[in-house]
Design an enzyme around this catalytic site. Sequence first.
Site, PDB file in Angstrom:
ATOM      1  N   THR A 199       0.849  -1.191   0.000  1.00 62.37           N
ATOM      2  CA  THR A 199       0.000   0.000   0.000  1.00 62.37           C
ATOM      3  C   THR A 199       0.895   1.256   0.000  1.00 62.37           C
ATOM      4  O   THR A 199       0.532   2.268  -0.573  1.00 62.37           O
ATOM      5  CB  THR A 199      -0.975   0.045   1.203  1.00 62.37           C
ATOM      6  OG1 THR A 199      -0.252  -0.221   2.387  1.00 62.37           O
ATOM      7  CG2 THR A 199      -2.054  -0.997   1.063  1.00 62.37           C
ATOM      8  N   PRO A 205      -3.667  -0.876  -3.793  1.00 63.97           N
ATOM      9  CA  PRO A 205      -4.701  -0.983  -2.774  1.00 63.97           C
ATOM     10  C   PRO A 205      -4.657  -2.337  -2.074  1.00 63.97           C
ATOM     11  O   PRO A 205      -4.479  -3.362  -2.719  1.00 63.97           O
ATOM     12  CB  PRO A 205      -6.005  -0.827  -3.567  1.00 63.97           C
ATOM     13  CG  PRO A 205      -5.645  -1.002  -5.007  1.00 63.97           C
ATOM     14  CD  PRO A 205      -4.182  -0.745  -5.153  1.00 63.97           C
ATOM     15  N   ASP A 206      -4.753  -2.321  -0.776  1.00 63.00           N
ATOM     16  CA  ASP A 206      -4.788  -3.552   0.020  1.00 63.00           C
ATOM     17  C   ASP A 206      -6.068  -4.314  -0.333  1.00 63.00           C
ATOM     18  O   ASP A 206      -7.166  -3.776  -0.212  1.00 63.00           O
ATOM     19  CB  ASP A 206      -4.781  -3.170   1.508  1.00 63.00           C
ATOM     20  CG  ASP A 206      -4.774  -4.385   2.427  1.00 63.00           C
ATOM     21  OD1 ASP A 206      -4.968  -5.516   1.940  1.00 63.00           O
ATOM     22  OD2 ASP A 206      -4.580  -4.184   3.637  1.00 63.00           O
ATOM     23  N   PHE A 207      -5.903  -5.577  -0.762  1.00 56.95           N
ATOM     24  CA  PHE A 207      -7.085  -6.386  -1.114  1.00 56.95           C
ATOM     25  C   PHE A 207      -8.117  -6.406   0.013  1.00 56.95           C
ATOM     26  O   PHE A 207      -9.309  -6.421  -0.221  1.00 56.95           O
ATOM     27  CB  PHE A 207      -6.682  -7.845  -1.379  1.00 56.95           C
ATOM     28  CG  PHE A 207      -5.963  -8.053  -2.675  1.00 56.95           C
ATOM     29  CD1 PHE A 207      -5.753  -7.010  -3.556  1.00 56.95           C
ATOM     30  CD2 PHE A 207      -5.499  -9.307  -3.016  1.00 56.95           C
ATOM     31  CE1 PHE A 207      -5.097  -7.201  -4.763  1.00 56.95           C
ATOM     32  CE2 PHE A 207      -4.840  -9.518  -4.220  1.00 56.95           C
ATOM     33  CZ  PHE A 207      -4.631  -8.474  -5.091  1.00 56.95           C
ATOM     34  N   ARG A 208      -7.606  -6.416   1.247  1.00 57.41           N
ATOM     35  CA  ARG A 208      -8.515  -6.543   2.392  1.00 57.41           C
ATOM     36  C   ARG A 208      -8.841  -5.192   3.027  1.00 57.41           C
ATOM     37  O   ARG A 208      -9.603  -5.124   3.970  1.00 57.41           O
ATOM     38  CB  ARG A 208      -7.908  -7.480   3.448  1.00 57.41           C
ATOM     39  CG  ARG A 208      -7.836  -8.898   2.973  1.00 57.41           C
ATOM     40  CD  ARG A 208      -7.266  -9.836   4.021  1.00 57.41           C
ATOM     41  NE  ARG A 208      -7.106 -11.154   3.443  1.00 57.41           N
ATOM     42  CZ  ARG A 208      -6.106 -11.528   2.655  1.00 57.41           C
ATOM     43  NH1 ARG A 208      -5.145 -10.698   2.373  1.00 57.41           N
ATOM     44  NH2 ARG A 208      -6.059 -12.743   2.165  1.00 57.41           N
ATOM     45  N   ASN A 225       2.346 -11.345  -0.482  1.00 61.79           N
ATOM     46  CA  ASN A 225       1.874 -10.503  -1.575  1.00 61.79           C
ATOM     47  C   ASN A 225       2.017 -11.225  -2.914  1.00 61.79           C
ATOM     48  O   ASN A 225       2.877 -12.088  -3.080  1.00 61.79           O
ATOM     49  CB  ASN A 225       2.667  -9.194  -1.598  1.00 61.79           C
ATOM     50  CG  ASN A 225       2.468  -8.410  -0.312  1.00 61.79           C
ATOM     51  OD1 ASN A 225       1.499  -8.626   0.397  1.00 61.79           O
ATOM     52  ND2 ASN A 225       3.392  -7.515  -0.013  1.00 61.79           N
ATOM     53  N   ILE A 226       1.176 -10.819  -3.858  1.00 61.93           N
ATOM     54  CA  ILE A 226       1.199 -11.455  -5.173  1.00 61.93           C
ATOM     55  C   ILE A 226       1.500 -10.409  -6.242  1.00 61.93           C
ATOM     56  O   ILE A 226       1.109 -10.550  -7.389  1.00 61.93           O
ATOM     57  CB  ILE A 226      -0.144 -12.165  -5.471  1.00 61.93           C
ATOM     58  CG1 ILE A 226      -1.325 -11.205  -5.244  1.00 61.93           C
ATOM     59  CG2 ILE A 226      -0.295 -13.418  -4.610  1.00 61.93           C
ATOM     60  CD1 ILE A 226      -2.659 -11.755  -5.731  1.00 61.93           C
ATOM     61  N   ASP A 227       2.191  -9.336  -5.849  1.00 58.88           N
ATOM     62  CA  ASP A 227       2.413  -8.231  -6.789  1.00 58.88           C
ATOM     63  C   ASP A 227       3.823  -8.206  -7.383  1.00 58.88           C
ATOM     64  O   ASP A 227       4.129  -7.333  -8.198  1.00 58.88           O
ATOM     65  CB  ASP A 227       2.091  -6.891  -6.118  1.00 58.88           C
ATOM     66  CG  ASP A 227       2.815  -6.735  -4.783  1.00 58.88           C
ATOM     67  OD1 ASP A 227       3.964  -7.223  -4.650  1.00 58.88           O
ATOM     68  OD2 ASP A 227       2.232  -6.131  -3.865  1.00 58.88           O
ATOM     69  N   HIS A 276       1.688 -17.308  -1.011  1.00 57.57           N
ATOM     70  CA  HIS A 276       0.358 -17.370  -1.639  1.00 57.57           C
ATOM     71  C   HIS A 276       0.483 -17.501  -3.154  1.00 57.57           C
ATOM     72  O   HIS A 276      -0.448 -17.175  -3.887  1.00 57.57           O
ATOM     73  CB  HIS A 276      -0.473 -16.134  -1.277  1.00 57.57           C
ATOM     74  CG  HIS A 276      -0.912 -16.121   0.152  1.00 57.57           C
ATOM     75  ND1 HIS A 276      -1.490 -15.026   0.751  1.00 57.57           N
ATOM     76  CD2 HIS A 276      -0.853 -17.068   1.117  1.00 57.57           C
ATOM     77  CE1 HIS A 276      -1.759 -15.313   2.025  1.00 57.57           C
ATOM     78  NE2 HIS A 276      -1.366 -16.534   2.263  1.00 57.57           N
ATOM     79  N   CYS A 305      -2.095 -23.549 -18.052  1.00 56.79           N
ATOM     80  CA  CYS A 305      -3.384 -23.807 -18.698  1.00 56.79           C
ATOM     81  C   CYS A 305      -4.172 -24.813 -17.853  1.00 56.79           C
ATOM     82  O   CYS A 305      -3.625 -25.852 -17.462  1.00 56.79           O
ATOM     83  CB  CYS A 305      -3.140 -24.351 -20.101  1.00 56.79           C
ATOM     84  SG  CYS A 305      -4.632 -24.999 -20.857  1.00 56.79           S
ATOM     85  N   CYS A 357      -4.577 -28.215 -20.437  1.00 57.04           N
ATOM     86  CA  CYS A 357      -3.481 -29.128 -20.795  1.00 57.04           C
ATOM     87  C   CYS A 357      -2.229 -28.918 -19.955  1.00 57.04           C
ATOM     88  O   CYS A 357      -1.256 -29.650 -20.102  1.00 57.04           O
ATOM     89  CB  CYS A 357      -3.144 -28.995 -22.274  1.00 57.04           C
ATOM     90  SG  CYS A 357      -2.328 -27.431 -22.703  1.00 57.04           S
ATOM     91  N   CYS A 388      -5.027 -20.598 -23.713  1.00 56.12           N
ATOM     92  CA  CYS A 388      -3.943 -21.437 -24.213  1.00 56.12           C
ATOM     93  C   CYS A 388      -4.058 -21.589 -25.730  1.00 56.12           C
ATOM     94  O   CYS A 388      -5.134 -21.897 -26.242  1.00 56.12           O
ATOM     95  CB  CYS A 388      -4.047 -22.783 -23.516  1.00 56.12           C
ATOM     96  SG  CYS A 388      -2.970 -24.061 -24.129  1.00 56.12           S
ATOM     97  N   CYS A 417      -4.881 -25.570 -26.534  1.00 57.36           N
ATOM     98  CA  CYS A 417      -6.172 -26.240 -26.311  1.00 57.36           C
ATOM     99  C   CYS A 417      -7.330 -25.265 -26.099  1.00 57.36           C
ATOM    100  O   CYS A 417      -8.484 -25.688 -26.039  1.00 57.36           O
ATOM    101  CB  CYS A 417      -6.068 -27.213 -25.139  1.00 57.36           C
ATOM    102  SG  CYS A 417      -6.084 -26.398 -23.527  1.00 57.36           S
ATOM    103  N   THR A 429       2.056  -6.781   7.924  1.00 61.27           N
ATOM    104  CA  THR A 429       1.053  -7.848   7.985  1.00 61.27           C
ATOM    105  C   THR A 429       0.465  -7.896   9.390  1.00 61.27           C
ATOM    106  O   THR A 429       1.186  -7.717  10.381  1.00 61.27           O
ATOM    107  CB  THR A 429       1.627  -9.232   7.592  1.00 61.27           C
ATOM    108  OG1 THR A 429       0.710 -10.247   8.023  1.00 61.27           O
ATOM    109  CG2 THR A 429       2.991  -9.499   8.204  1.00 61.27           C
ATOM    110  N   ASN A 441       3.935  -2.666  11.914  1.00 60.60           N
ATOM    111  CA  ASN A 441       2.618  -2.726  11.273  1.00 60.60           C
ATOM    112  C   ASN A 441       1.730  -1.647  11.879  1.00 60.60           C
ATOM    113  O   ASN A 441       1.801  -1.378  13.079  1.00 60.60           O
ATOM    114  CB  ASN A 441       1.998  -4.113  11.491  1.00 60.60           C
ATOM    115  CG  ASN A 441       0.816  -4.368  10.563  1.00 60.60           C
ATOM    116  OD1 ASN A 441       0.923  -4.162   9.353  1.00 60.60           O
ATOM    117  ND2 ASN A 441      -0.311  -4.785  11.120  1.00 60.60           N
TER     118      ASN A 441
HETATM  119 ZN   LIG Z   1      -3.965 -25.807 -22.876  1.00 62.20          ZN
END
Ligand SMILES: [Zn+2]
Length: 257
Positions: A28, A33-36, A102-104, A119, A127, A130, A151, A154, A192, A217
């Site tokens: 942040t 923006p904080d997801f939560r 974090n996933i950023d 996470h 995919c 496949c 994908c 497929c 956190t 924090n």
């Molecule tokens: Zn695929």
Amino acid sequence: MTDGISPLLDLMPRASHMVALTGAGISTLAGIPDFRGPKGLYRQPGAERIFDIDWFRRDPSIYYEGCRELIYGLDHYTPGPVHTVLARLEAAGRLQAVITQNIDMLHQKAGSRHVIEVHGSPLHHHCIGCGREATFAEVCALLQQERVARCSACGAAYKPDITFFGEALPEAALEAAVAQARRADLMLVLGTSLTVFPAAALPEETLRAGGQLVIVNAQPTPLDHRARLRLSDLADFAKSVGEWLTSYDQIAPRFPS
Ligand SMILES: [Zn+2]
């Protein structure tokens, strides 16, 4: 320098294995923006569907529309002061690993090399039909043309390697995080509130193994009373550690490259 932080500057040079555990609070500061948080993604209507694996299988556009800006527009975001100072600590040989919820991908962008993403991460996609792998850049390119990244082999959707609700956490990352937490004689807990698994459990591993915690924090955490030091201002923390590092750099021996 803030008075409260001086004990940290005594603790850090004595640590032989320091790790950081980071959460949304440090992103942040970088404008994400904080997801939560009050304006976060999770507060929007239907938000619980965005990271839900059953919904993803039914209709991947829910995820891709919810995250088009937030995840695939991440190039607009640059690392914040905490990301930067952690990368500097690692480069100086003072920090052995960053464990993040974090996933950023901002730690990697800041230059941290040993990052454990408990996470998962959108750095890779697979995919759901496949199993074909696609990089973040490939998926971004696909999203320039389509609402859903599909994908080419497929036609099924690519799912990011982020852990969705209804999925198990990435086992290898979890094991690596627990190993680092046990090895740490000093863990910096940054941004956190320690309410989401596995973040909540990792500092306890450090304490159980005889290590110490420094918690920075804005909100209280359940482990505040067990921390060696408790601070609330992350920007202050980053600034003070940055200044300390600069003086440390000046006295550390330099080797010709
Ligand atoms: Zn695929």
